[in-house]
Every structure is written in C-alpha cells, then in structure tokens.
Write a protein that holds these residues in place. Structure first.
Motif, short mmCIF file in Angstrom:
data_model
loop_
_atom_site.label_atom_id
_atom_site.label_comp_id
_atom_site.label_asym_id
_atom_site.label_seq_id
_atom_site.Cartn_x
_atom_site.Cartn_y
_atom_site.Cartn_z
N ARG A 127 7.85 -17.27 3.70
CA ARG A 127 7.89 -18.63 3.16
C ARG A 127 6.65 -19.00 2.36
NH1 ARG A 127 10.46 -22.23 8.17
NH2 ARG A 127 12.47 -21.13 8.25
N VAL A 128 5.54 -18.34 2.62
CA VAL A 128 4.29 -18.73 1.94
C VAL A 128 4.10 -17.99 0.62
CG1 VAL A 128 3.16 -19.36 4.10
CG2 VAL A 128 2.97 -17.01 3.25
N GLY A 129 4.99 -17.08 0.30
CA GLY A 129 4.95 -16.44 -1.01
C GLY A 129 4.10 -15.20 -1.11
N GLU A 130 3.65 -14.64 0.03
CA GLU A 130 2.82 -13.44 -0.03
C GLU A 130 3.59 -12.25 -0.62
OE1 GLU A 130 1.21 -12.52 3.75
OE2 GLU A 130 -0.04 -14.32 3.89
N ALA A 131 4.85 -12.14 -0.26
CA ALA A 131 5.65 -11.01 -0.76
C ALA A 131 5.85 -11.10 -2.27
CB ALA A 131 7.00 -10.97 -0.05
N VAL A 132 6.07 -12.31 -2.77
CA VAL A 132 6.25 -12.49 -4.21
C VAL A 132 5.00 -12.05 -4.96
CG1 VAL A 132 6.64 -14.17 -6.05
CG2 VAL A 132 7.91 -14.35 -3.90
N LEU A 133 3.83 -12.46 -4.46
CA LEU A 133 2.57 -12.07 -5.10
C LEU A 133 2.35 -10.57 -5.01
CD1 LEU A 133 0.25 -14.97 -3.83
CD2 LEU A 133 1.23 -14.68 -6.12
N GLU B 284 0.83 -1.21 0.00
CA GLU B 284 0.00 0.00 0.00
C GLU B 284 0.87 1.26 0.00
OE1 GLU B 284 -2.18 -3.44 1.07
OE2 GLU B 284 -0.38 -2.59 2.02
N GLU B 285 1.92 1.25 0.81
CA GLU B 285 2.81 2.41 0.85
C GLU B 285 3.52 2.60 -0.49
OE1 GLU B 285 4.66 2.80 5.25
OE2 GLU B 285 4.93 0.84 4.31
N LEU B 286 4.00 1.51 -1.05
CA LEU B 286 4.69 1.61 -2.34
C LEU B 286 3.77 2.14 -3.42
CD1 LEU B 286 6.86 -1.63 -2.39
CD2 LEU B 286 7.71 0.70 -2.63
N ARG B 287 2.56 1.64 -3.45
CA ARG B 287 1.61 2.10 -4.47
C ARG B 287 1.35 3.60 -4.34
NH1 ARG B 287 -2.93 -2.77 -4.39
NH2 ARG B 287 -2.15 -3.91 -6.22
N ALA B 288 1.21 4.08 -3.12
CA ALA B 288 0.93 5.50 -2.92
C ALA B 288 2.10 6.36 -3.39
CB ALA B 288 0.64 5.76 -1.44
N LYS C 20 4.48 -8.64 -7.53
CA LYS C 20 3.97 -8.73 -8.90
C LYS C 20 2.87 -7.71 -9.17
CE LYS C 20 5.09 -13.62 -9.67
NZ LYS C 20 4.55 -14.98 -9.93
N GLN C 21 2.29 -7.17 -8.11
CA GLN C 21 1.20 -6.20 -8.28
C GLN C 21 1.71 -4.77 -8.42
OE1 GLN C 21 -2.20 -6.81 -5.53
NE2 GLN C 21 -1.15 -8.66 -4.85
N ILE C 22 3.01 -4.58 -8.27
CA ILE C 22 3.57 -3.24 -8.40
C ILE C 22 3.61 -2.83 -9.87
CG2 ILE C 22 5.61 -1.80 -8.02
CD1 ILE C 22 6.34 -3.64 -5.70
N GLU C 23 3.07 -1.69 -10.18
CA GLU C 23 3.06 -1.17 -11.55
C GLU C 23 3.88 0.12 -11.58
OE1 GLU C 23 -0.95 -0.77 -12.83
OE2 GLU C 23 -1.42 -2.91 -12.65
N TRP C 24 5.08 0.02 -12.12
CA TRP C 24 5.98 1.17 -12.12
C TRP C 24 5.62 2.20 -13.19
CZ3 TRP C 24 9.07 1.92 -8.13
CH2 TRP C 24 9.48 0.82 -7.35
N GLY C 25 4.93 1.79 -14.22
CA GLY C 25 4.53 2.73 -15.26
C GLY C 25 5.73 3.36 -15.95
N LEU D 288 9.49 -4.83 0.88
CA LEU D 288 8.82 -5.66 -0.11
C LEU D 288 9.67 -5.86 -1.36
CD1 LEU D 288 6.31 -7.18 -1.08
CD2 LEU D 288 5.37 -5.00 -1.87
N LEU D 289 10.54 -4.90 -1.66
CA LEU D 289 11.33 -4.97 -2.89
C LEU D 289 12.57 -5.85 -2.76
CD1 LEU D 289 11.11 -1.21 -3.94
CD2 LEU D 289 9.80 -3.14 -4.85
N ASP D 290 12.86 -6.32 -1.55
CA ASP D 290 14.04 -7.16 -1.32
C ASP D 290 13.62 -8.62 -1.26
OD1 ASP D 290 16.34 -8.42 -0.57
OD2 ASP D 290 16.73 -7.17 1.19
#
Length: 304
Positions: free
Chosen positions: A123-129, A88-92, A132-137, A115-117
């Motif tokens: 271990r459950v892959g939440e950070a990877v998912l 959420e912070e990154l998106r903002a 993938k939702q980050i849109e740098w444009g 999140l970027l590291d």
C-alpha cells in the motif's frame, strides 16, 4: 515484504519425480496410456530451403541459480527468475542474462517473481518504486504481450504470459477452474511462452492447465516453452490428431477402462498408418529440481 512465502505449493510443484512403479500404483490406466502415447510414431515437416533454421535456447525456473548457457539465436526464460521476488534477486538474474551473447533474449515472470506482479504491490508504494529501478537492457520482457523477431529472413511472433493456476499466495495466479486463456493468444503466434504447462504434457500429468491446453490446440504454435513443474523437465512433440486427443481426454478424466481402450485402439491404428506429423515442440526446461531443489539441469536447445 518479498520474503519466501510458505505454502503447499513448493511441496506440490517441486516434489521429486516418482518412480515408474509409483506411477503405475497411483493410476494404472494413466500410466499405460502415457506409455502408449510416448510410443507413437511421428515424423517432422520436410525441410523448407527458404527457411533458415533458428536455434532457441530454453531455460526456466532458475530461482537465482546460474548455469552455463549454450550459444543460440534466441534465449528464452519461462519464468521464476527468483526465489523470493526481491529487487536484488531480479537484478542479479537480469545481469546474468544480459551477459549472454544471444541476439534476442525473451523473458517472462513466474509465480515466484512477486515484484513484477502489480496485484501484489504494498500500500505504501515500495514495490512500484522498486519496479521502476529494473533495467532490462537488451532483454525483452513480455507480460501477456507479443513481439516479432526478425531473424535470418524470417519473422517469428512470440507471445509470453506469466500466468499459472493458483496454489498458495503467489504472483500471476488465477483460480484453477477459470478459463483465463480463451482467445488470449494471437492466432499467428509462432513461439508461445507461458510459466505454467498445459495439462497432460510435461506436468506430471495432473498439474497443468486444461484451459491452456485447449488454447494450444486453437493456436498450434511451432514452439511452446513453459516451466513451473520442475519434475516435468524435458521435451516432447504435439501432433494435434485423434491419438493426442484420446490421450489427453484420458488424462483429463483421470483414466478409466474405457479411456484406456480408446487410447489402445488409437495406438494400434497408428501402427498401420503413416507416422503423424509433429508440428509443435513442447519444452519444459526447468533448471532447478530434485527433492530439495538441489539438482541442476541443462538448458534445452531446439531448432525451429
């Protein structure tokens, strides 16, 4: 998962800028050599009519804050876009940067941008998912990578790295004694962006990395933008000469009478010599600062 991680890092990196008297009492010789170095005589390269000036707006360590950004050709963010590293912070922050009109926008991560590291992934892959939702444009994100900016008839090579010396359990950090920088920055780099500062320059004299400093001497970029040490905010020039080497040696060795004598001699010699040619702008544009990170500073705009 991405909540604020408590450690001594905030107290160390974000501590308020000490007064001149406090600095003198901490280490008189370092205080004096720093003053002598700040009084050195410099000159800039003569204007090349074949090169149009490129304006670069520099920011860093915004930690979720947003501020007015002046116009320019290139916008650089040197890391710590967020406070806790959440999606959420990154998106903002990314949305705010995308709104800026600069033709080129270049961003690196900082130690707070967890999140970027990938090394901090769960271990459950939440950070990877989430990643993938980050849109740098139209933003170019660099992570130990380079890009070339073609602008105004010039080609500027930009290298960006999020690394900083370890203190606490944050992102993109390395052991302080490890030389992770040796020959990692391309020789032809024009603009260098790192999250951590080089030692002895805009780092409160003690918090920067000596290994990055050596790499800076090898590469000689025209511009080095960094942050991380909030109270190091400001700008200065590097000239890569014997005076600068003497000053840096004094800082790296913790001062001392003999180092003070060497720097004083270099300063006296400089008074009777031609001004040294300043070749590299060093910029620490940390926008957040103050005792409780409640101060807000202005972006720094330079020309190369």
């Amino acid at each position: 998962m991405f909540g604020r991680r408590g450690s001594g890092l905030d107290a160390l990196i974000h501590r308020p800028r000490p007064s001149a008297w406090q600095l003198f009492l901490q280490n008189p010789s370092i205080y004096i050599v720093r003053k002598l170095y700040s009084w050195r005589r410099l000159t800039k390269e003569s204007w090349n009519p074949e090169h149009q000036e490129v304006s670069v707006v520099c920011i860093s360590d915004t930690h979720n804050s947003q501020c007015p950004i002046p116009p320019g050709d290139i916008l650089i963010h040197a890391g710590d876009l967020t406070q806790s590293g959440s999606l959420e912070e990154l998106r903002a922050t990314i949305s705010w940067l995308q709104e800026q009109p600069h033709q080129f926008k270049v961003v690196i991560a900082g130690n707070h941008d967890l999140l970027l590291d990938p090394s901090k992934d769960d271990r459950v892959g939440e950070a990877v998912l989430a990643r993938k939702q980050i849109e740098w444009g139209d933003i170019r994100y660099l992570q130990d990578t380079s890009m070339v900016i073609a602008l105004k008839g010039r080609r500027l090579k930009v290298y960006g790295s999020p690394k900083s010396p370890r203190h606490g359990n944050w992102a993109f950090q390395y052991p302080r004694e490890s030389d992770v920088w040796r020959h990692t920055i391309p020789d032809d780099t024009d603009i260098l962006i790192t999250h951590g500062p080089p030692r002895a320059h805009l780092d409160l004299t003690t918090l920067g990395c000596p290994h990055l400093l050596r790499e800076l001497w090898r590469v000689h970029p025209a511009l080095h933008v960094f942050g991380h040490v909030h109270e190091g905010y400001g700008q200065e020039w590097a000239q890569f000469d014997s005076f600068q080497a003497a000053y840096e040696r004094a800082v790296l060795e913790g001062g001392g009478f003999w180092n003070l004598v060497v720097v004083l001699r270099a300063f006296v010699f400089s008074l009777f010599a031609s001004p040294a040619l300043a070749t590299c702008q060093l910029i620490n544009p940390s926008l957040v600062g103050g005792l409780r990170d409640d101060a807000r500073r202005k972006p720094i705009k330079v020309y190369i």
